[in-house]
Design an enzyme around this catalytic site. Structure first.
Site, PDB file in Angstrom:
ATOM      1  CD1 TRP A   1      -2.158  -2.280   1.532  1.00  0.00           C
ATOM      2  CD2 TRP A   1      -3.027  -1.090  -0.143  1.00  0.00           C
ATOM      3  NE1 TRP A   1      -3.168  -3.021   0.967  1.00  0.00           N
ATOM      4  CE2 TRP A   1      -3.727  -2.321  -0.057  1.00  0.00           C
ATOM      5  CE3 TRP A   1      -3.395  -0.182  -1.140  1.00  0.00           C
ATOM      6  CZ2 TRP A   1      -4.774  -2.656  -0.925  1.00  0.00           C
ATOM      7  CZ3 TRP A   1      -4.443  -0.517  -1.999  1.00  0.00           C
ATOM      8  CH2 TRP A   1      -5.115  -1.730  -1.889  1.00  0.00           C
TER       9      TRP A   1
ATOM     10  CG  ASP B   1      -3.033   3.910   4.387  1.00  0.00           C
ATOM     11  OD1 ASP B   1      -4.115   3.766   4.986  1.00  0.00           O
ATOM     12  OD2 ASP B   1      -2.744   3.286   3.345  1.00  0.00           O
TER      13      ASP B   1
ATOM     14  CE  LYS C   1      -8.335  -2.124   4.532  1.00  0.00           C
ATOM     15  NZ  LYS C   1      -8.466  -3.267   3.667  1.00  0.00           N
TER      16      LYS C   1
HETATM   17  N1  PMP Z   1      -4.240   1.387   2.428  1.00  0.00           N
HETATM   18  C1  PMP Z   1      -4.286   0.221   3.083  1.00  0.00           C
HETATM   19  C2  PMP Z   1      -3.318  -0.027   4.203  1.00  0.00           C
HETATM   20  C3  PMP Z   1      -5.234  -0.737   2.705  1.00  0.00           C
HETATM   21  O1  PMP Z   1      -5.277  -1.911   3.340  1.00  0.00           O
HETATM   22  C4  PMP Z   1      -6.132  -0.455   1.660  1.00  0.00           C
HETATM   23  C5  PMP Z   1      -7.215  -1.411   1.227  1.00  0.00           C
HETATM   24  N2  PMP Z   1      -7.013  -2.730   1.410  1.00  0.00           N
HETATM   25  C6  PMP Z   1      -6.025   0.773   0.992  1.00  0.00           C
HETATM   26  C7  PMP Z   1      -5.081   1.665   1.417  1.00  0.00           C
HETATM   27  C8  PMP Z   1      -6.933   1.115  -0.147  1.00  0.00           C
HETATM   28  O2  PMP Z   1      -8.166   1.455   0.377  1.00  0.00           O
HETATM   29  P1  PMP Z   1      -9.393   1.858  -0.527  1.00  0.00           P
HETATM   30  O3  PMP Z   1      -9.820   0.628  -1.238  1.00  0.00           O
HETATM   31  O4  PMP Z   1     -10.382   2.371   0.476  1.00  0.00           O
HETATM   32  O5  PMP Z   1      -8.952   2.916  -1.461  1.00  0.00           O
END
Ligand code: PMP
Length: 363
Positions: A104, A174, A198
């Protein structure tokens, strides 16, 4: 369990049953209102109370001081990969530091590079993102626009045990996959953001907690919906917010406050849950091989491998037959991953541990 399986999905993920039940009960009509939350105006008194309670619950759980704004934005965590550098890096002439601990973080960097200079202050690629760095390993830029970290990398299952020191440089995090899983010292951060799906609610809303002096850095020509200042001045109601998702965040945070009793208690439960699975891995004599190094192990996403991919496939299929769903690792890394967010009950962990022991014994 009302025909519900144990859902180890990484996100959208298991939600607290009491919150789901309350949403179900009140779906046709909010108590005393006669209108569903799906139908009500976001400018109504009823919705104002909902969004205000969601914010107040987040503030009290996280002990966020008054000089922090709490925003509910569209676009998930991924839009924050763009909004953070648009608002804090664009046109600043500065460099943004990114600590790269997994998949991520890599995506966040990709977007930031479109807005300005990026320095990767540490990159765990050589070790397959199996740990977080020591403070001494970080190559931070003096006077950087900000330092970005991913406190919990959902795919690799590595989590910072504590945040790095960044001095006067704002720390941006994040927290999509570990927000509300434990107490954090909000004052150490410039911005905390998280997709809700989550630990905090359903997909559709991102929570952004932002120190208000950072709003002075926002360029004046951003599109309104991408501008933290506009969204903060409008109290997340500049346009129609993702109202149902905000409502559900309100229910989940209420559950955390009233039924769990706050983030200290939640953190203890989460530590206990994770320990059971890591112990099962460590005591398997190498049958299960954990991905994260012990000091960097995530309490939210436990990732491990078996000797062969065939064995992993069998493990996942057998698990499913026992009501243990979504144990497949992310397609980019393979293996097994059990996501055990706040709403995963201890019974689900015990059922998985028992299955791990039996699967090992029979193979
Ligand atoms: N950052 C992290 C740490 C994630 O786990 C995720 C989704 N699994 C995201 C960003 C992306 O999130 P979104 O689908 O809400 O854009």
């Amino acid at each position: 369990m009302e025909n519900r399986v144990y859902n180890f999905s990484a996100g959208p993920a298991a939600l607290p049953l009491p919150a789901l039940k309350e949403a179900q009960e009140n779906l046709l009509s909010l108590p005393g209102v006669g209108i569903s939350v799906l139908e009500i105006s976001h400018r109504s008194q009823t919705f104002t109370e909902i969004i205000e309670e969601a914010e107040a619950n987040l503030r009290s759980l996280l002990k966020a001081p008054d000089n922090y704004k709490v925003l509910f934005l569209h676009g998930g965590a991924s839009l924050q990969f763009s909004m953070v550098p648009m608002n804090l890096l664009r046109g600043s002439g500065k460099t943004a530091d990114y600590v790269l601990t997994g998949s991520w973080g890599k995506k966040a960097i990709k977007e930031a590079k479109k807005e300005g200079a990026v320095n990767v202050a540490w990159d765990g690629a050589a070790e397959k993102y199996n740990r977080v760095p020591e403070q001494s390993e970080l190559k931070l830029t003096p006077g950087a626009a900000y330092v970005h970290i991913t406190p919990n990398e959902t795919i690799e299952g590595v989590e910072f045990p504590a945040e790095p020191e960044t001095g006067d440089v704002p720390l941006v995090a994040d927290m999509s996959s570990n927000i509300l899983s434990k107490p954090v010292d909000v004052t150490k951060y410039g911005i905390i953001y998280a997709g809700a799906q989550k630990n905090a609610g359903p997909a559709g809303v991102a929570i952004v907690i932002l120190r208000d002096d950072l709003l002075d850095r926002v360029p004046s020509d951003l599109h309104s919906l991408l501008d933290y200042k506009v969204m903060a001045e409008g109290k997340s109601l500049y346009n129609t917010p993702p109202a149902f998702a905000v409502y559900f965040v309100m229910l989940v945070t209420r559950w955390l406050k009233n039924e769990i009793g706050g983030l200290e208690k939640m953190a203890k439960i989460n530590r206990d849950k994770a320990r059971i699975l890591y112990d099962a891995i460590d005591q398997s004599g190498g049958f299960y091989r954990g991905h994260a190094q012990p000091g960097s192990r995530s309490n939210m996403n436990v990732a491990w491998r078996l000797a062969t991919e065939d064995l992993e496939k069998e493990f996942i299929a057998e698990g499913k037959k026992r009501g243990l769903f979504e144990l497949k690792g992310h397609r980019s890394v393979g293996g097994i991953r059990a996501s055990i967010y706040n709403a995963m009950p201890m019974e689900g962990i015990e059922a998985l541990r028992k299955f791990m022991e039996e699967f090992k014994a029979s193979h």
